[in-house]
Write a protein that holds these residues in place. Sequence first.
Motif, PDB file in Angstrom:
ATOM      1  N   LYS A 260      84.660 -46.699  94.222  1.00  0.00           N
ATOM      2  CA  LYS A 260      84.725 -45.485  95.044  1.00  0.00           C
ATOM      3  C   LYS A 260      83.597 -45.458  96.087  1.00  0.00           C
ATOM      4  O   LYS A 260      83.025 -44.411  96.384  1.00  0.00           O
ATOM      5  CB  LYS A 260      84.714 -44.215  94.172  1.00  0.00           C
ATOM      6  CG  LYS A 260      85.955 -44.069  93.297  1.00  0.00           C
ATOM      7  CD  LYS A 260      85.949 -42.787  92.503  1.00  0.00           C
ATOM      8  CE  LYS A 260      87.301 -42.502  91.856  1.00  0.00           C
ATOM      9  NZ  LYS A 260      87.806 -43.585  91.022  1.00  0.00           N
ATOM     10  N   LYS A 261      83.306 -46.623  96.648  1.00  0.00           N
ATOM     11  CA  LYS A 261      82.268 -46.724  97.673  1.00  0.00           C
ATOM     12  C   LYS A 261      82.830 -47.395  98.927  1.00  0.00           C
ATOM     13  O   LYS A 261      83.808 -48.129  98.870  1.00  0.00           O
ATOM     14  CB  LYS A 261      81.066 -47.530  97.155  1.00  0.00           C
ATOM     15  CG  LYS A 261      80.311 -46.839  96.015  1.00  0.00           C
ATOM     16  CD  LYS A 261      79.076 -47.618  95.639  1.00  0.00           C
ATOM     17  CE  LYS A 261      78.361 -46.976  94.452  1.00  0.00           C
ATOM     18  NZ  LYS A 261      77.913 -45.619  94.720  1.00  0.00           N
ATOM     19  N   TRP A 262      82.193 -47.097 100.049  1.00  0.00           N
ATOM     20  CA  TRP A 262      82.611 -47.655 101.333  1.00  0.00           C
ATOM     21  C   TRP A 262      81.571 -48.648 101.826  1.00  0.00           C
ATOM     22  O   TRP A 262      80.372 -48.478 101.614  1.00  0.00           O
ATOM     23  CB  TRP A 262      82.753 -46.541 102.374  1.00  0.00           C
ATOM     24  CG  TRP A 262      83.897 -45.619 102.136  1.00  0.00           C
ATOM     25  CD1 TRP A 262      83.897 -44.506 101.350  1.00  0.00           C
ATOM     26  CD2 TRP A 262      85.208 -45.719 102.686  1.00  0.00           C
ATOM     27  NE1 TRP A 262      85.132 -43.905 101.385  1.00  0.00           N
ATOM     28  CE2 TRP A 262      85.953 -44.622 102.195  1.00  0.00           C
ATOM     29  CE3 TRP A 262      85.831 -46.623 103.551  1.00  0.00           C
ATOM     30  CZ2 TRP A 262      87.282 -44.417 102.538  1.00  0.00           C
ATOM     31  CZ3 TRP A 262      87.152 -46.416 103.903  1.00  0.00           C
ATOM     32  CH2 TRP A 262      87.863 -45.316 103.392  1.00  0.00           C
ATOM     33  N   GLU A 263      82.044 -49.678 102.507  1.00  0.00           N
ATOM     34  CA  GLU A 263      81.157 -50.625 103.174  1.00  0.00           C
ATOM     35  C   GLU A 263      81.398 -50.532 104.669  1.00  0.00           C
ATOM     36  O   GLU A 263      82.544 -50.533 105.131  1.00  0.00           O
ATOM     37  CB  GLU A 263      81.437 -52.055 102.706  1.00  0.00           C
ATOM     38  CG  GLU A 263      81.058 -52.317 101.259  1.00  0.00           C
ATOM     39  CD  GLU A 263      81.294 -53.767 100.864  1.00  0.00           C
ATOM     40  OE1 GLU A 263      81.533 -54.591 101.781  1.00  0.00           O
ATOM     41  OE2 GLU A 263      81.269 -54.049  99.666  1.00  0.00           O
ATOM     42  N   ILE A 264      80.328 -50.448 105.431  1.00  0.00           N
ATOM     43  CA  ILE A 264      80.445 -50.348 106.888  1.00  0.00           C
ATOM     44  C   ILE A 264      80.982 -51.671 107.442  1.00  0.00           C
ATOM     45  O   ILE A 264      80.557 -52.753 107.045  1.00  0.00           O
ATOM     46  CB  ILE A 264      79.089 -50.005 107.519  1.00  0.00           C
ATOM     47  CG1 ILE A 264      78.672 -48.587 107.102  1.00  0.00           C
ATOM     48  CG2 ILE A 264      79.143 -50.125 109.038  1.00  0.00           C
ATOM     49  CD1 ILE A 264      77.283 -48.203 107.528  1.00  0.00           C
ATOM     50  N   ASN A 265      81.941 -51.556 108.353  1.00  0.00           N
ATOM     51  CA  ASN A 265      82.512 -52.723 109.017  1.00  0.00           C
ATOM     52  C   ASN A 265      81.997 -52.776 110.457  1.00  0.00           C
ATOM     53  O   ASN A 265      82.489 -52.046 111.322  1.00  0.00           O
ATOM     54  CB  ASN A 265      84.038 -52.630 109.011  1.00  0.00           C
ATOM     55  CG  ASN A 265      84.697 -53.773 109.753  1.00  0.00           C
ATOM     56  OD1 ASN A 265      84.026 -54.730 110.151  1.00  0.00           O
ATOM     57  ND2 ASN A 265      85.998 -53.688 109.961  1.00  0.00           N
ATOM     58  N   PRO A 266      81.008 -53.603 110.731  1.00  0.00           N
ATOM     59  CA  PRO A 266      80.417 -53.634 112.079  1.00  0.00           C
ATOM     60  C   PRO A 266      81.376 -54.176 113.138  1.00  0.00           C
ATOM     61  O   PRO A 266      81.124 -54.029 114.338  1.00  0.00           O
ATOM     62  CB  PRO A 266      79.204 -54.560 111.912  1.00  0.00           C
ATOM     63  CG  PRO A 266      79.535 -55.415 110.732  1.00  0.00           C
ATOM     64  CD  PRO A 266      80.378 -54.569 109.826  1.00  0.00           C
ATOM     65  N   GLN A 267      82.474 -54.799 112.697  1.00  0.00           N
ATOM     66  CA  GLN A 267      83.431 -55.376 113.653  1.00  0.00           C
ATOM     67  C   GLN A 267      84.513 -54.375 114.093  1.00  0.00           C
ATOM     68  O   GLN A 267      85.346 -54.690 114.946  1.00  0.00           O
ATOM     69  CB  GLN A 267      84.129 -56.590 113.018  1.00  0.00           C
ATOM     70  CG  GLN A 267      83.198 -57.623 112.416  1.00  0.00           C
ATOM     71  CD  GLN A 267      82.200 -58.175 113.405  1.00  0.00           C
ATOM     72  OE1 GLN A 267      82.534 -58.422 114.553  1.00  0.00           O
ATOM     73  NE2 GLN A 267      80.966 -58.355 112.960  1.00  0.00           N
ATOM     74  N   ALA A 268      84.526 -53.193 113.479  1.00  0.00           N
ATOM     75  CA  ALA A 268      85.608 -52.235 113.753  1.00  0.00           C
ATOM     76  C   ALA A 268      85.587 -51.769 115.206  1.00  0.00           C
ATOM     77  O   ALA A 268      84.521 -51.546 115.794  1.00  0.00           O
ATOM     78  CB  ALA A 268      85.480 -51.035 112.820  1.00  0.00           C
ATOM     79  N   LYS A 269      86.765 -51.619 115.778  1.00  0.00           N
ATOM     80  CA  LYS A 269      86.877 -51.065 117.124  1.00  0.00           C
ATOM     81  C   LYS A 269      86.690 -49.549 117.057  1.00  0.00           C
ATOM     82  O   LYS A 269      86.680 -48.949 115.992  1.00  0.00           O
ATOM     83  CB  LYS A 269      88.243 -51.414 117.718  1.00  0.00           C
ATOM     84  CG  LYS A 269      88.390 -52.880 118.049  1.00  0.00           C
ATOM     85  CD  LYS A 269      89.628 -53.136 118.891  1.00  0.00           C
ATOM     86  CE  LYS A 269      89.696 -54.595 119.325  1.00  0.00           C
ATOM     87  NZ  LYS A 269      90.869 -54.857 120.191  1.00  0.00           N
TER      88      LYS A 269
END
Length: 308
Positions: A260-269
């Motif tokens: 139940k955790k999120w990881e930041i995606n630095p590649q996201a538009k």
Amino acid sequence: MKAPLLELLREKKLLVLDGAMATELEKAGVDTANELWSATALLDAPQKITNVHQNYFRAGADIAITNTYQATKQAFMKQGMSAAKSSELIKQAVFCAQKARNEYSENKNLLLAGSIGPYGAFLADGSEYTGNYNLSIKVFQDFHYPRMKALVEAGVDLFAIETQPNFIELEAITELLERKFPEMTAWIALSIKDSRHLCDGTSLEKVVKYLEQFENISAIGVNCTALENITPALKEIQPLTTKPLVVYPNNGDIYDPISKKWEINPQAKTFSDLVPTWISAGAKIIGGCCRTTPENIREITNVVTQSI
């Protein structure tokens, strides 16, 4: 039967939805890491819910989605509450949104959509991303009816039937809507496995053709998916329906339903990059789902304003 979503769409051409509730509540100190998720705030922090709605209206949202995605009679009773108390809490979510709207509605037509999350959300194990549960039409309807009834009694303008991964459940809800709430309309936002399939494997062609027959379904689309999935899904759905298309994806971060955790995606538009393409592909109602913020909704509002 009035169709407030379609009426507002005729007036404005493009509409902006709000964004994530849980993300903003977490910033305000609400612990959502439990089976009630964002609905936890209904127990002891309703003003924080109102504050989130206010911030989204300030960012330009035309529609607020109530904090009832995870709020069901069954979920509250599992925590030891009575059926009556459960109904009261669901209504409280609507009152929070109404309080926020009252600050802005004098010079702007704003709608409140009552969130109807899937049975998979009640399971709290990520099943809204698989649709891997099999219940009868009646069991699904018995599950959804109390929340729908409470939302109507509290005064929502329409339903947001969202993150729906299971075709049998969709059949149950649409039949329930038509039979028990004939005066109400709804949008349906699907949880998809890919651009051609619902999470349970049902083809989007089958799903959309089924939904097309219901007059009280005002819009069809997808939510709670990656940003890059929106354009392919729109291209699949658009030729199959005469209804407006609604999309509200996640912000690009990656979710682990087990931790139940999120990881930041630095590649996201960004929404600024993608919303023009979604509009070109037929989207008429655009917002954000998990991890989106008022700033994201402001981005969407700016693009929509320039596109009208």
